[in-house]
Write an enzyme that holds these catalytic residues in place. Structure first.
Site, PDB file in Angstrom:
ATOM      1  N   PHE A 434       4.563  -6.447  -7.122  1.00 59.82           N
ATOM      2  CA  PHE A 434       5.554  -5.672  -6.664  1.00 59.82           C
ATOM      3  C   PHE A 434       6.788  -5.476  -7.722  1.00 59.82           C
ATOM      4  O   PHE A 434       7.156  -5.845  -8.940  1.00 59.82           O
ATOM      5  CB  PHE A 434       6.879  -6.017  -6.374  1.00 59.82           C
ATOM      6  CG  PHE A 434       6.669  -5.974  -4.425  1.00 59.82           C
ATOM      7  CD1 PHE A 434       5.918  -4.736  -3.481  1.00 59.82           C
ATOM      8  CD2 PHE A 434       5.753  -7.335  -4.168  1.00 59.82           C
ATOM      9  CE1 PHE A 434       5.397  -5.090  -2.271  1.00 59.82           C
ATOM     10  CE2 PHE A 434       5.296  -7.917  -2.872  1.00 59.82           C
ATOM     11  CZ  PHE A 434       4.847  -6.524  -1.463  1.00 59.82           C
ATOM     12  N   ASP A 435       6.578  -3.630  -8.260  1.00 61.40           N
ATOM     13  CA  ASP A 435       7.639  -3.215  -9.721  1.00 61.40           C
ATOM     14  C   ASP A 435       9.268  -3.486  -9.120  1.00 61.40           C
ATOM     15  O   ASP A 435       9.343  -3.422  -7.118  1.00 61.40           O
ATOM     16  CB  ASP A 435       7.380  -2.389  -9.784  1.00 61.40           C
ATOM     17  CG  ASP A 435       8.807  -1.407 -10.640  1.00 61.40           C
ATOM     18  OD1 ASP A 435       9.301  -2.617 -11.251  1.00 61.40           O
ATOM     19  OD2 ASP A 435       8.698  -0.485 -10.427  1.00 61.40           O
TER      20      ASP A 435
END
Length: 580
Positions: A434-435
């Site tokens: 995930f960012d």
């Protein structure tokens, strides 16, 4: 001169001569009415038996249908057509001769018929006895207790019509009796051959001529038959036992064969209210680039015709294919630890394709062994309206417009992109990267960085270090992954957990990393690995991680990771979408 002499004189006038026998018959013909009495020359009247026109004695037998035996004789005053009482004068010579005749004379020697047909006369000895029905019936009397109505005997002279038919009947009877060599009206009853008494056999022997059954009385059977029945029953029992043994041996061999085959039972999908539903489009699951070109260039009809023609052609894997395979591996591990577990991943194929294309999709899903039981084929209509009905937690599609529409509806969504080159992926562990900003967290820090620069951004993060960030669109999906991870941790499977999460962010750990970790801690989420790149490209790091999917909100990070072969998912959310 007496009446008899007068009659004889009249008959002799034409020249005809009568024999003595015919003269006596003529004399008897007048007074032979039923019930008549002839008187002798004396004063005593002798009863004479009733005779018919042929001389037969009428025994005062009444018709079965007209009168019962208990009924008395009719009175003299009743009108009669045949039976009357006639009294002759005492000085008649015929009376004396007739009275001297015995009743047996009248019974054995009846007079010949009338002189109208003398050629048909027959002696009384050769005449066959007629049946009782051939005699003319006597008139019945009305009985008060009888059920017959009086309409049957209406009129003052009920037997007058019968008298008119009687001469014709008499002629037919006389003609029938006058035949010497043949009988025109056979009256003899039919005789059936009967065996003599010596041919009769006992009941048991006669019973042997007929087939026996199981329900037959055993007392009526002979000992030989009983033994035969017992032998047949025993033979049937032996055959039944042999058939049962053959069946048992067959099913035992079949059960051993199935025990050697590994179990291939298809697990049931979890209930939607407990499951983590992942909706995947057909273009995200399979590679349908060429099919899309046919739809855009030639239209819908050609596209459907192409799919029907190639429905047995298996589609190649798409960008979300490996991710779905990894989700199924997690489900298998959870079922091993928790056989009744319902918190599982449930994959739904959500596509706007027509139902005619569904056959090819089903064949492809079964070919790769994907456990996808729920399909949604909308036939050109947008499937976004069905996402909430399916309780979707994550929607992956190759159409960015539909993804944006789902994001606006508050559903975690991303646009899938395949890597530029092939990579080796882990088959025993689900890896999700995930960012941070505008993916797991909100885009408030992005606003400050875009509007005021990086320095103001670092000062703002240091000032609000203890204030948790607002949640982003993928925060709920990370929570679902963390919930499943805890199930493995409870079974002491932390190091062997099939789920691993990554935070790959461009933030600097020294200036803004503390607020991110404290926010995750406040949410109760544990991230397995946190990578702060401080603005460096993410592609080389992702090659090392080899995630099954990487979520980011900025396209230049997506393109960088895609060049290295990473499967990426773009989240169209935040201020970066407006600037780019």
């Amino acid at each position: 001169m007496s009446q008899t002499s007068l009659k004889q004189k009249k008959k002799n006038e034409p020249g005809m001569r009568y024999s003595k026998e015919s003269l006596d018959a003529e004399k008897r013909k007048d007074p032979d009415k039923n019930g008549a009495r002839l008187s002798t020359q004396g004063s005593q009247e002798l009863p004479v038996p009733n005779t018919d026109s042929r001389g037969y004695i009428v025994r005062n037998q009444w018709s079965r249908t007209s009168r019962s035996p208990s009924t008395g004789a009719p009175s003299v005053d009743e009108p009669r057509s045949r039976n009357t009482v006639v009294k002759q004068a005492p000085n008649s010579s015929a009376t004396s001769r007739t009275s001297s005749a015995s009743p047996s004379h009248h019974e054995t020697s009846p007079p010949p018929p009338s002189s109208e047909k003398p050629s048909l006369q027959q002696t009384p000895q050769t005449r066959p006895n007629t049946q009782l029905d051939s005699q003319p019936p006597t008139p019945p009397e009305h009985e008060p207790s009888s059920k017959r109505t009086s309409k049957m005997y209406g009129g003052s002279e009920p037997w007058s019509l019968r008298d008119t038919r009687e001469p014709r009947d008499l002629q037919l009877r006389d003609y029938a009796h006058s035949c010497d060599s043949r009988e025109l009206i056979p009256k003899t009853p039919r005789e059936y051959p009967r065996p003599s008494p010596t041919e009769w056999k006992p009941y048991v022997q006669r019973r042997l001529q007929y087939g026996t059954s199981v329900d037959m009385d055993q007392e009526c059977l002979s000992e030989i038959q009983q033994q035969q029945q017992q032998q047949q029953q025993q033979q049937l029992r032996r055959q039944q036992i042999e058939e049962d043994e053959i069946d048992e041996a067959y099913w035992a061999s079949v059960s051993m064969l199935y025990e050697k085959i590994p179990s291939c039972a298809r697990p049931r999908p979890p209930k939607p209210k407990h499951a983590i539903t992942i909706a995947v489009s057909s273009r995200a699951l399979f590679n349908m680039v060429d099919d899309r070109k046919i739809y855009e260039e030639e239209g819908l009809e050609k596209y459907m015709e192409y799919q029907l023609t190639n429905e047995n052609v298996i589609l190649t894997p798409g960008p979300a294919f490996r991710f779905v395979k990894a989700l199924q591996h997690v489900n298998a591990r959870l079922r091993d630890l928790y056989p009744e577990e319902q918190d599982l991943f449930d994959i739904v194929l959500m596509t706007n394709n027509h139902a005619q294309v569904g056959v090819r999709l089903i064949n492809s899903v079964n070919h790769y062994g994907l456990l996808i039981d729920r399909f949604c084929l909308t036939g050109g209509k947008s499937p976004i309206g069905y996402l909430k009905a399916y309780l979707t937690n994550l929607y992956l599609s190759a159409d960015s417009e539909k993804v944006q529409e789902a994001i606006k509806e508050g559903i975690a969504s991303a646009t899938m992109f395949a890597g530029a080159k092939d990579m080796a992926y882990c088959d025993t562990q689900l890896r999700v990267a995930f960012d941070g900003d505008a993916v797991l967290f909100s885009d408030e820090s992005e606003h400050i960085a875009k509007d005021h620069g990086l320095d103001k951004f670092f000062q703002h993060e240091t000032l609000f270090e203890n204030k948790p960030l607002a949640q982003g669109p993928l925060k709920s999906f990370l929570e679902d992954l963390g919930k499943l991870q805890k199930k493995f941790y409870a079974k002491d499977e932390r190091l062997l957990c099939p789920i691993r999460t990554y935070l790959v962010t461009a933030r600097s750990a020294a200036s803004s990393g503390a607020r991110v970790l404290k926010t995750l801690r406040r949410w109760g989420l544990e991230i397995d690995e946190a990578l702060f790149l401080a603005g460096a490209p993410k592609g080389p790091i992702l090659v090392k991680i080899r995630p099954h999917i990487f979520f980011d909100d900025q396209m230049f990070h997506i393109e960088s990771a895609q060049k290295f072969g990473t499967i990426t998912a773009h989240v169209p959310y935040g201020i970066a979408q407006k600037r780019n």
